[in-house]
Write an enzyme that holds these catalytic residues in place. Sequence first.
Site, PDB file in Angstrom:
ATOM      1  N   GLU A  79       9.138  -4.865  -3.930  1.00 57.67           N
ATOM      2  CA  GLU A  79      10.076  -4.001  -4.487  1.00 57.67           C
ATOM      3  C   GLU A  79      11.621  -4.690  -4.620  1.00 57.67           C
ATOM      4  O   GLU A  79      12.569  -4.411  -5.435  1.00 57.67           O
ATOM      5  CB  GLU A  79      10.109  -2.763  -4.351  1.00 57.67           C
ATOM      6  CG  GLU A  79      10.026  -1.571  -5.638  1.00 57.67           C
ATOM      7  CD  GLU A  79       9.887  -0.108  -5.319  1.00 57.67           C
ATOM      8  OE1 GLU A  79       9.988   0.286  -4.077  1.00 57.67           O
ATOM      9  OE2 GLU A  79       9.333   0.545  -6.170  1.00 57.67           O
ATOM     10  N   HIS A 121     -13.444 -13.440   6.618  1.00 54.88           N
ATOM     11  CA  HIS A 121     -15.075 -13.596   5.727  1.00 54.88           C
ATOM     12  C   HIS A 121     -15.105 -13.154   4.522  1.00 54.88           C
ATOM     13  O   HIS A 121     -16.043 -12.879   3.780  1.00 54.88           O
ATOM     14  CB  HIS A 121     -15.973 -12.921   6.658  1.00 54.88           C
ATOM     15  CG  HIS A 121     -16.246 -13.410   8.058  1.00 54.88           C
ATOM     16  ND1 HIS A 121     -17.340 -14.151   8.283  1.00 54.88           N
ATOM     17  CD2 HIS A 121     -15.429 -13.514   9.287  1.00 54.88           C
ATOM     18  CE1 HIS A 121     -17.185 -14.539   9.537  1.00 54.88           C
ATOM     19  NE2 HIS A 121     -16.027 -14.230  10.101  1.00 54.88           N
ATOM     20  N   LYS A 165       6.933   4.447 -15.863  1.00 53.20           N
ATOM     21  CA  LYS A 165       7.028   5.800 -15.763  1.00 53.20           C
ATOM     22  C   LYS A 165       7.382   6.414 -17.077  1.00 53.20           C
ATOM     23  O   LYS A 165       6.825   7.373 -17.615  1.00 53.20           O
ATOM     24  CB  LYS A 165       8.240   6.026 -15.034  1.00 53.20           C
ATOM     25  CG  LYS A 165       8.194   6.064 -13.476  1.00 53.20           C
ATOM     26  CD  LYS A 165       9.381   6.540 -12.533  1.00 53.20           C
ATOM     27  CE  LYS A 165       9.291   6.282 -11.226  1.00 53.20           C
ATOM     28  NZ  LYS A 165      10.827   6.424 -10.559  1.00 53.20           N
TER      29      LYS A 165
HETATM   30  O1  PA5 Z   1      11.660   2.262  -2.780  1.00 49.52           O
HETATM   31  C1  PA5 Z   1      11.987   3.200  -3.749  1.00 49.52           C
HETATM   32  O2  PA5 Z   1      13.188   3.706  -4.020  1.00 49.52           O
HETATM   33  C2  PA5 Z   1      10.709   3.779  -4.245  1.00 49.52           C
HETATM   34  O3  PA5 Z   1       9.678   3.260  -4.064  1.00 49.52           O
HETATM   35  C3  PA5 Z   1      10.834   5.426  -4.136  1.00 49.52           C
HETATM   36  O4  PA5 Z   1      10.568   5.511  -2.761  1.00 49.52           O
HETATM   37  C4  PA5 Z   1       9.601   5.663  -4.884  1.00 49.52           C
HETATM   38  O5  PA5 Z   1       9.415   5.475  -6.432  1.00 49.52           O
HETATM   39  C5  PA5 Z   1       9.611   7.268  -4.750  1.00 49.52           C
HETATM   40  O6  PA5 Z   1      10.757   7.695  -5.367  1.00 49.52           O
HETATM   41  P1  PA5 Z   1      11.139   9.286  -5.060  1.00 49.52           P
HETATM   42  O7  PA5 Z   1      11.363   9.527  -3.374  1.00 49.52           O
HETATM   43  O8  PA5 Z   1      12.585   9.494  -5.728  1.00 49.52           O
HETATM   44  O9  PA5 Z   1      10.156  10.358  -5.189  1.00 49.52           O
END
Ligand code: PA5
Length: 444
Positions: A283, A304, A418
Amino acid sequence: MKVLNLNYKNVLNFISEAEIFALEKELDNARNALLNKTGKGNDYVGWVNYPLEYDKTELSRIKEVALKIRKDSDVLVVIGIGGSYLGAQAALKMLGKYFSSEKDLEIIFVGNNVSPEYVSELEVYLKNKDFSINVISKSGGTIEPALAFRIFRKLAIKKYGKKANNRIFATTDKEKGALIKMSVEEGYQTFSIPSDVGGRYSVLTAVGLLPIACAGFDIDEILKGSLDAYNYFVNKPLKENDALLYASIRNVLYKKGKVIELLVSYEPKLYFLSEWWKQLFGESEGKETKGIFPSSLIYSTDLHSMGQYVQDGQRILFETVIDVMNAKSDKILEKEETDLDGLNFLAGKDISFVRRNSLEGTVLAHVDGGVPNIILELEKITPYSFGYLVYFFMFSCGVSGYLLDVNPFNQEGVEDYKKNMLALLGKKGYEDLKNKLVERINKK
Ligand code: PA5
């Protein structure tokens, strides 16, 4: 003593030390940009100084609440997704025992999937159990955890009435979002995710620490490990600085076409650490059509299955092996009267000996097959080394993202799915998008 050591001798068939050290200036600039908050996404680098600056009063509250939950609950339901889930899960699995007959608080994660069976089975499972809820969402609006919270909050109210509120703990932004509003209205005790710390960099905040403390692990030691890592990586020059070396080596390999990194471990209990690591790097770096694709394998099992590809498939891979140097427990192999399985040659040796040779042999085979190997020697698994290791990865990820010239702290790409999901679910304001998507879905 350093609990983590990066050994790069097994990348030197592919890249030279000169190439690794040629990036010294760029690495220093990237490190300074992180420390001075002058790089891309600089409003999300609160995690860098966090081991120095965390809120001590909140830490005490975390410990108090953890004791309360351990006393009055059989199960803690932790609701969250992505960075609001994986760090805690990584710690619990890594620090916990594989098998235990001791009765302890059970920690169950939900809100990270949309499985009807998972949710409904959990509801049934909780029926005759005392439980508390820790709902974690920085934005307070992520649909998967929000839905799970709706379901399990209702279950808590059904069971405990008004007292349910004393069993619900929200970890969220101090000011923004639906969850903080709801918490204030309902009187839930809250813990904060600092506004300048993004989800995947939040494991050392209440996001990770509350569930970890509830599981009975020493969160002071975790923070101590992260503080020592901070002091080390902030001050040391490249040749002694594993976080900078890791960032440098990955980037040199990437430029030579090694576009997939496999985080490899020989301890199945590191499975969720790998999941956390994949989110962290995937990410942070996967944007603007750039970035190493992070993947992970657990050996021996994956030797394996995926071992064939690693040895002989496309030569676009490199491995980063977490080598846990000392096991907490071990087993010596005994000699047998009749050597039917032919294994008496190992009598008197322990499983660590087998693992050591499996690891060394595999590294060399993969290097010979064209796969560079970075080895991360981890002295042993403890809360301290967990804190050190996650800080190492976060720091090198920030530096590595800057080397790649991306913003390692945003995740705009996650928004697209989303939007489509909300449109298809029928959320107000998304009508046009819904029509377009439905047309595409129904197209023959
Ligand atoms: O790294 C990030 O910001 C994302 O992966 C969030 O942790 C994830 O989308 C969850 O978001 P939130 O904590 O706002 O529900």
